[in-house]
Enzyme design. Sequence first.
Site, PDB file in Angstrom:
ATOM      1  N   ASN A  33      30.427  29.183 -46.500  1.00  0.00           N
ATOM      2  CA  ASN A  33      30.253  30.555 -46.987  1.00  0.00           C
ATOM      3  C   ASN A  33      29.278  31.344 -46.125  1.00  0.00           C
ATOM      4  O   ASN A  33      29.511  32.508 -45.788  1.00  0.00           O
ATOM      5  CB  ASN A  33      29.776  30.557 -48.442  1.00  0.00           C
ATOM      6  CG  ASN A  33      30.892  30.241 -49.416  1.00  0.00           C
ATOM      7  OD1 ASN A  33      32.062  30.420 -49.106  1.00  0.00           O
ATOM      8  ND2 ASN A  33      30.541  29.757 -50.596  1.00  0.00           N
TER       9      ASN A  33
ATOM     10  N   ASP B 167      19.934  25.733 -43.159  1.00  0.00           N
ATOM     11  CA  ASP B 167      19.940  25.542 -44.607  1.00  0.00           C
ATOM     12  C   ASP B 167      20.143  24.040 -44.857  1.00  0.00           C
ATOM     13  O   ASP B 167      21.237  23.611 -45.214  1.00  0.00           O
ATOM     14  CB  ASP B 167      21.064  26.371 -45.236  1.00  0.00           C
ATOM     15  CG  ASP B 167      20.987  26.387 -46.748  1.00  0.00           C
ATOM     16  OD1 ASP B 167      19.998  26.901 -47.275  1.00  0.00           O
ATOM     17  OD2 ASP B 167      21.912  25.872 -47.409  1.00  0.00           O
TER      18      ASP B 167
ATOM     19  N   CYS C  94      17.792  25.709 -51.516  1.00  0.00           N
ATOM     20  CA  CYS C  94      17.979  26.068 -52.928  1.00  0.00           C
ATOM     21  C   CYS C  94      17.079  25.184 -53.779  1.00  0.00           C
ATOM     22  O   CYS C  94      17.472  24.687 -54.824  1.00  0.00           O
ATOM     23  CB  CYS C  94      19.443  25.942 -53.336  1.00  0.00           C
ATOM     24  SG  CYS C  94      20.133  24.309 -53.066  1.00  0.00           S
TER      25      CYS C  94
END
Length: 464
Positions: free
Chosen positions: A239, A305, A357
């Site tokens: 994404n 990430d 996250c």
Amino acid sequence: MALYSAAAAVLAGLERGEGGLKSLVYNSGFPHVRQLYALVSETLRYGSVLEKLLDGAALLQAEKKLAPQLAKVLVYDLLFGQGLKCGGRWKALARRHRARLEAELARMKVRRKVSRNEDLLAPEKAVNATASQIPRYVRVNTLKTCVDDVIDFFKRQGYAYLGKAASVEELKTLSGKKFVLDLHLPELLVFPSQTDLHDNLLYTSGHIILQDKASCLPAFLLGPVAGSHVIDACAAPGNKTSHLAAILKNKGQIFAFDVDPKRVATMNTLLTRAGVTGCQLAQQDFLTVDPRDPKYSRVTHILLDPSCSGSGMVTRGPGEEVAPSAERLQALAGFQRRVLNHALSFPALQRLVYSTCSLHQEENEHVVQAVLQQWGSAFRLVTAFPSWPCRGLAAFSGAESCLRASPAETLTHGFFVAVLERCKEGAAAPSSLPAAAEENPQPGQGTEPGAAPKKRKKKKQRMK
């Protein structure tokens, strides 16, 4: 066995914060999505019970090649589901430990003074109210369409467009078939949390991407200009990679890495559907990539990430671990420091976004602080998105330059973002860069608030 492998992959994706449960299931490529969704949902529901069973029976210690996510799925179906549906070595393995697992389950029921399996879930039945408040975020894929056309499409489908949101509080009041334009990100539409668009034509054709708002921040704040060479270091499920391609307008080069072949295949499918070109996928551990390889000599931007505890993902499901052990956090932070150091070693790098996250400082501010100290004055933190309400925790001087996101304050999953830039000769210290993000527009977006600052062309230009 394909069902269990797919379910384990979805669980792993949730732990890494790669998306919500529905998105990961629908993007898995597994043909029977309802069966997969049901198995993963139930495994999550029994998550804490399964973890205690695995610990008590010492299954992972006895079977070192068995991934924790696969173990949970197998044990769920063995003890709580319809019985194992696979054959081969995994079924033999589960049966070999069945007596020990059943004994541990019996002891757990005795300790809890319950007789039914469902009663073990009693303390966990309450659904996290904040999770139900998080809206459905829809990123318009500008490689295939534009915001105005998507808005018109939804209006023709009976949705009511209310214009641009003025505050986060306004997002809480969305209901029915109403939607708005997000107040921070210019290509993000916001729908009520119950909205399911997985079967919508715009989603299946790649014109929209179902992506949490916080997950959109890394690519947005990296802000590479068209023509840039960019690395997405831990890219699956893709994404953020597709978001980078949209920002680049498919002009430039993206190098996307992931070590898992199934995840790379899933990412290839997603990127193809999104119309991404100029992206080289590699099934490779980013830590093994040579920064001095001429292939990467023009890489000026890196999105990093890395794997994390996933403790900020509120849709992880009841029973999923949100408080990993100190040993687990230490191991994750060690990996995150290594991969961030590695990313900063690319010689042409000018700008890097580090995101997780996770809610834990050990994986966020502490990692950034440790790596910045190692690099001395070579890199500095950018105070990006000054209007963003959630800032980094005061773990060190300058940590407020970082961003955090949370269900309570930003109506998103929990997230952390730090933007690092290479210092030019005579530049300011890492923590003293002024809040310049609102002075410079995001490429193609005018002067939207929070847009990433452009690279300064003149060395002697004063910072305002």
